[in-house]
Design an enzyme around this catalytic site. Structure first.
Site, mmCIF file in Angstrom:
data_model
loop_
_atom_site.group_PDB
_atom_site.id
_atom_site.type_symbol
_atom_site.label_atom_id
_atom_site.label_comp_id
_atom_site.label_asym_id
_atom_site.label_seq_id
_atom_site.Cartn_x
_atom_site.Cartn_y
_atom_site.Cartn_z
ATOM 1 N N HIS A 229 11.992 -4.449 5.575
ATOM 2 C CA HIS A 229 11.082 -3.830 4.610
ATOM 3 C C HIS A 229 10.926 -2.364 4.993
ATOM 4 C CE1 HIS A 229 7.719 -3.714 1.682
ATOM 5 N NE2 HIS A 229 7.259 -2.777 2.502
ATOM 6 N N CYS A 230 11.317 -1.474 4.088
ATOM 7 C CA CYS A 230 11.323 -0.049 4.384
ATOM 8 C C CYS A 230 10.154 0.624 3.662
ATOM 9 C CB CYS A 230 12.643 0.588 3.951
ATOM 10 S SG CYS A 230 12.753 2.341 4.358
ATOM 11 N N PRO A 231 9.149 1.094 4.377
ATOM 12 C CA PRO A 231 8.031 1.775 3.707
ATOM 13 C C PRO A 231 8.426 3.118 3.112
ATOM 14 C CG PRO A 231 7.787 1.917 6.086
ATOM 15 C CD PRO A 231 8.948 1.012 5.844
ATOM 16 N N GLY B 296 9.505 2.254 -0.233
ATOM 17 C CA GLY B 296 8.520 1.473 -0.968
ATOM 18 C C GLY B 296 9.038 0.156 -1.495
#
Length: 367
Positions: free
Chosen positions: A187-189, A192
């Site tokens: 999951h890449c912030p 997003g």
């Protein structure tokens, strides 16, 4: 005195319905709802379900702002000087890289990463029946793993208690988005969104193109400052000049970001060449340190070119959640017709009773 004439009125022929009946009809004639409106995960949808984002997407505007501001300073203060002293192709190359970076970032952020739909109550009950084959009446929780064979190697499938199904190979449940994602990478912030089977190629193209763009701007800024120092000025004097102060800001931003971006690009290039995911590499799923006899990666093709083609150039799999589809008809309440509306109590009177009332009125009028 005119005779009283009576004619029964058919309530079904009335064009105007009571207000209560109209409200009842409007409530039951609601528009069909799309599936994204009742999506069980923690995602946000825009443009009628066409765009999907994670709920925690506050870093994405920061990513876009850093790219746009840095490139804007480059085109405004570096390109005019470099075009005059070097070549006109510098802003052309920078513009192409900038457009490719932004498009890759948006495709990564707005694409379904490969979310798996949750099991329906019937499907969940069927899975539980298949698990509990003992026939015992006592409650027994389902096992957490299920073994299958892939390329002559045993692979364990974990049961997801949230989605009520066994996860397919290379699938993991994202705790931030609350979804099972196929070929889950991470999951890449910064983008997003989750990175998975359907948007990994866009993520890889984003970090690779961003590495080229950052290196290109970094090199152009150094060249800009170097050419100004050749006119007999020191580096400090060249930086203090009004047009060169903003390139110095670009130099600082690129210097502190280029190392992390290049390192991330190199790491994912290794993963693509090995046909691995970040999740598998961190957990050491196919590492010999786990003590398994056959601990090799069962998904590799034993060829770097084939692994790269399979990961980046394969056909785009379709989205499985059907977020823009409509809910089944059996879940919607059908609209009610005028003939089905309950009539008020006064319409239940018969003709004989009405005639008696009419005769009473006529006698009173004659008297």
């Amino acid at each position: 005195m005119k005779n009283c004439e009576y004619q029964q009125i058919d309530p079904r022929a009335l064009s105007v319905l009571p207000s209560s009946a109209q409200n009842h009809t409007e409530k039951k004639a609601q528009r069909p709802r799309r599936k994204w409106e009742v999506f069980p995960g923690k995602n946000r949808f825009f443009c009628d379900g066409r765009i999907i984002l994670a709920r925690q997407n506050g870093v994405l505007p920061l990513t876009l702002s850093l790219i746009i501001v840095t490139c804007g300073l480059f085109f405004a203060f570096d390109c005019p000087f470099l075009v005059k002293h070097l070549t006109v192709f510098i802003p052309v190359i920078g513009g192409v890289l900038f457009v490719f970076v932004v498009l890759s970032l948006l495709r990564t952020s707005f694409t379904d990463p490969g979310i798996l739909p949750r099991a329906t109550p019937d499907e969940a009950a069927d899975v539980e029946k298949q698990i509990d084959t003992s026939g015992s009446s006592t409650y027994r929780p389902p096992p957490r793993t299920k073994e299958i064979l892939i390329n002559q190697q045993v692979v364990k499938l974990k049961y997801c208690f949230t989605c009520k199904t066994f996860r397919p190979p290379r699938t993991s449940h994202c705790s931030l988005c609350d979804n099972c994602v196929e070929r889950f990478d991470h999951h890449c912030p910064w983008v997003g969104n989750c990175v998975g089977k359907r948007n990994y190629r866009f993520f890889y193209s984003f970090i690779i193109s961003l590495s080229f763009l950052t290196s290109f701007i970094f090199g152009c800024v150094i060249t800009h400052i170097t050419l100004r120092t050749q006119a007999g000025k020191t580096i400090v004097q060249a930086i203090q000049e009004s047009p060169a102060r903003y390139p110095f800001l670009e130099l600082v931003v690129c210097f502190f970001s280029i190392w992390s971006i290049l390192g991330l690009s190199g790491f994912h290039t290794y993963l693509v060449a090995s046909n691995l995911t970040t999740n598998e590499d961190i957990k050491g799923s196919w590492s010999s340190k786990r003590g398994a006899e056959d601990s090799g990666n069962p998904y590799t093709y034993n060829s770097i070119i084939t692994n790269c083609c399979a990961t980046l150039c394969g056909p785009m799999p379709p989205s499985l959640i059907d977020r823009r589809g409509f809910l089944p008809h059996d879940e919607a309440i059908p609209a009610v017709s005028a003939s089905e509306i309950e009539l008020p109590p006064f319409t239940a009177k018969n003709d004989a009773h009405m005639e008696e009332n009419c005769q009473d009125i006529s006698l009173s009028c004659t008297a």
